[in-house]
Design a protein around this motif. Structure first.
Motif, PDB file in Angstrom:
ATOM      1  N   GLU A  73      59.655  28.164  74.881  1.00 51.85           N
ATOM      2  CA  GLU A  73      60.647  28.031  75.943  1.00 51.85           C
ATOM      3  C   GLU A  73      60.133  27.152  77.079  1.00 51.85           C
ATOM      4  N   MET A  74      58.846  27.329  77.462  1.00 53.18           N
ATOM      5  CA  MET A  74      58.265  26.501  78.521  1.00 53.18           C
ATOM      6  C   MET A  74      58.163  25.047  78.086  1.00 53.18           C
ATOM      7  N   ASP A  75      57.868  24.825  76.812  1.00 53.45           N
ATOM      8  CA  ASP A  75      57.789  23.458  76.299  1.00 53.45           C
ATOM      9  C   ASP A  75      59.151  22.760  76.416  1.00 53.45           C
ATOM     10  N   ARG A  76      60.216  23.506  76.226  1.00 56.74           N
ATOM     11  CA  ARG A  76      61.551  22.922  76.368  1.00 56.74           C
ATOM     12  C   ARG A  76      61.870  22.619  77.829  1.00 56.74           C
ATOM     13  N   LEU A  77      61.395  23.489  78.748  1.00 60.50           N
ATOM     14  CA  LEU A  77      61.740  23.331  80.156  1.00 60.50           C
ATOM     15  C   LEU A  77      60.956  22.212  80.842  1.00 60.50           C
ATOM     16  N   TRP A  78      59.643  22.093  80.543  1.00 57.91           N
ATOM     17  CA  TRP A  78      58.871  21.085  81.278  1.00 57.91           C
ATOM     18  C   TRP A  78      59.299  19.668  80.919  1.00 57.91           C
ATOM     19  N   ARG A  79      59.867  19.485  79.739  1.00 52.17           N
ATOM     20  CA  ARG A  79      60.316  18.148  79.354  1.00 52.17           C
ATOM     21  C   ARG A  79      61.517  17.672  80.170  1.00 52.17           C
ATOM     22  N   SER A  80      62.232  18.605  80.807  1.00 53.85           N
ATOM     23  CA  SER A  80      63.410  18.234  81.602  1.00 53.85           C
ATOM     24  C   SER A  80      63.080  18.004  83.071  1.00 53.85           C
ATOM     25  N   ILE A  81      61.812  18.108  83.467  1.00 54.17           N
ATOM     26  CA  ILE A  81      61.433  17.872  84.869  1.00 54.17           C
ATOM     27  C   ILE A  81      61.411  16.371  85.139  1.00 54.17           C
ATOM     28  N   PRO A  82      62.094  15.887  86.167  1.00 50.66           N
ATOM     29  CA  PRO A  82      62.144  14.437  86.417  1.00 50.66           C
ATOM     30  C   PRO A  82      60.798  13.840  86.840  1.00 50.66           C
ATOM     31  N   SER A  83      60.031  14.564  87.643  1.00 52.21           N
ATOM     32  CA  SER A  83      58.785  14.028  88.183  1.00 52.21           C
ATOM     33  C   SER A  83      57.705  13.998  87.101  1.00 52.21           C
ATOM     34  N   LYS A  84      57.139  12.814  86.873  1.00 52.24           N
ATOM     35  CA  LYS A  84      56.117  12.690  85.832  1.00 52.24           C
ATOM     36  C   LYS A  84      54.850  13.485  86.143  1.00 52.24           C
ATOM     37  N   PRO A  85      54.312  13.457  87.401  1.00 53.86           N
ATOM     38  CA  PRO A  85      53.127  14.296  87.683  1.00 53.86           C
ATOM     39  C   PRO A  85      53.373  15.778  87.404  1.00 53.86           C
ATOM     40  N   GLN A  86      54.577  16.266  87.768  1.00 52.24           N
ATOM     41  CA  GLN A  86      54.885  17.670  87.490  1.00 52.24           C
ATOM     42  C   GLN A  86      54.999  17.929  85.990  1.00 52.24           C
ATOM     43  N   ARG A  92      50.037  20.402  80.505  1.00 50.18           N
ATOM     44  CA  ARG A  92      48.669  20.911  80.336  1.00 50.18           C
ATOM     45  C   ARG A  92      48.633  22.436  80.397  1.00 50.18           C
ATOM     46  N   LYS A  93      49.401  23.016  81.318  1.00 49.03           N
ATOM     47  CA  LYS A  93      49.418  24.479  81.439  1.00 49.03           C
ATOM     48  C   LYS A  93      49.944  25.128  80.165  1.00 49.03           C
ATOM     49  N   VAL A  94      51.047  24.597  79.645  1.00 46.21           N
ATOM     50  CA  VAL A  94      51.627  25.179  78.431  1.00 46.21           C
ATOM     51  C   VAL A  94      50.689  25.016  77.245  1.00 46.21           C
ATOM     52  N   GLU A  95      50.030  23.862  77.153  1.00 47.64           N
ATOM     53  CA  GLU A  95      49.083  23.651  76.056  1.00 47.64           C
ATOM     54  C   GLU A  95      47.924  24.638  76.143  1.00 47.64           C
ATOM     55  N   GLN A  96      47.437  24.905  77.357  1.00 50.78           N
ATOM     56  CA  GLN A  96      46.337  25.863  77.518  1.00 50.78           C
ATOM     57  C   GLN A  96      46.760  27.268  77.094  1.00 50.78           C
ATOM     58  N   VAL A  97      47.961  27.676  77.476  1.00 48.88           N
ATOM     59  CA  VAL A  97      48.445  29.007  77.087  1.00 48.88           C
ATOM     60  C   VAL A  97      48.594  29.089  75.570  1.00 48.88           C
ATOM     61  N   ASN A  98      49.127  28.024  74.971  1.00 49.09           N
ATOM     62  CA  ASN A  98      49.313  28.009  73.514  1.00 49.09           C
ATOM     63  C   ASN A  98      47.974  28.059  72.790  1.00 49.09           C
ATOM     64  N   GLU A  99      46.976  27.303  73.286  1.00 50.31           N
ATOM     65  CA  GLU A  99      45.647  27.337  72.681  1.00 50.31           C
ATOM     66  C   GLU A  99      45.016  28.720  72.821  1.00 50.31           C
ATOM     67  N   GLU A 100      45.240  29.363  73.964  1.00 51.14           N
ATOM     68  CA  GLU A 100      44.698  30.711  74.170  1.00 51.14           C
ATOM     69  C   GLU A 100      45.329  31.695  73.191  1.00 51.14           C
ATOM     70  N   ALA A 101      46.627  31.554  72.955  1.00 50.55           N
ATOM     71  CA  ALA A 101      47.310  32.430  71.994  1.00 50.55           C
ATOM     72  C   ALA A 101      46.775  32.212  70.585  1.00 50.55           C
TER      73      ALA A 101
END
Length: 234
Positions: A73-86, A92-101
């Protein structure tokens, strides 16, 4: 973007709480495993441990699946953020959580494999105990081999944990290096914006050194004059 960011923050907080719960549950399983392997009557303790550990494993696997659903769900949401830095930050945050899982899932699979093997050995040992006393020599050999195998498994587990810790440390160092590189690039951008060239910076540095020598020379001359005046007035 603010609404998406808020949803992302809530989902991220939920995933981190689940991660803490899973980590605590895995630590309890490992302590339970150590207690059962250290018990003098492994066959009797394994019957008690098996039910509780199976229940805990099921709960842990359910929480891991929930974290992976949150990551989707987070992977779907962050792709819709207009700001590239955000977008890059949340990626990176979602990837870290996924790797931890994935790391939790691998640890649970390893524990499940060890647990199943331990239960099988306990059943085989109990079967040997039910045989006539003439099989005592075979039972002793089996116990020695089982203890040696358990020692090897514990050593292997310690090596795997040490390796995972080293990988995590190197990952942190790499992340810090990326932060320093970005800070350096920003500093250079600021200097370029101000129009300060390398030659001008060197000129400022030389002037600073020159002013420092003038200050030291003035202090020295002042001290010499004071000493000479003091001697002349004696």
């Amino acid at each position: 973007m603010e609404g998406g960011g808020g949803n992302l923050s809530e989902l991220y907080s939920s995933s981190k709480r689940l991660s803490l719960t899973i980590r605590d549950a895995l630590e309890r399983l490992e302590r339970l495993e150590f207690t059962s392997t250290s018990s003098s009557s492994l066959s009797s303790s394994s019957a008690v441990v098996a039910g509780s550990s199976d229940d805990q494993s099921t709960l842990i696997r359910r929480d891991i699946h929930q974290i992976q659903s949150l990551c989707a769900e987070m992977d779907r949401l962050w792709r819709s953020i207009p700001s590239k830095p955000q977008r890059d930050l949340w990626k990176r945050k979602v990837e870290q959580v996924n790797e931890e899982a994935e790391s939790f899932r691998a640890s649970l699979d390893k524990y499940t494999s060890r647990h199943q093997k331990r239960v099988q050995e306990a059943q085989e040992r109990a079967e040997l105990f039910r045989r006539p006393s003439g099989d005592a020599h075979v039972l002793r050999i089996f116990d020695e081999e089982s203890q040696a195998a358990e020692s090897v498994r514990r050593s292997s587990r310690l090596l795997e944990d040490s390796f995972a810790t080293g990988v995590a440390i190197l990952s942190k160092y790499s992340e810090q290096r990326d932060h320093l590189k970005r800070a350096q690039r920003k500093a250079l951008d600021v200097l370029n914006t101000l129009g300060l060239s390398n030659s001008l910076l060197r000129l400022i540095e030389r002037r600073s050194r020159f002013d420092k020598w003038i200050k030291y020379a003035g202090m020295t001359v002042t001290i010499i004059i004071v000493v000479m005046f003091w001697r002349w007035t004696r």
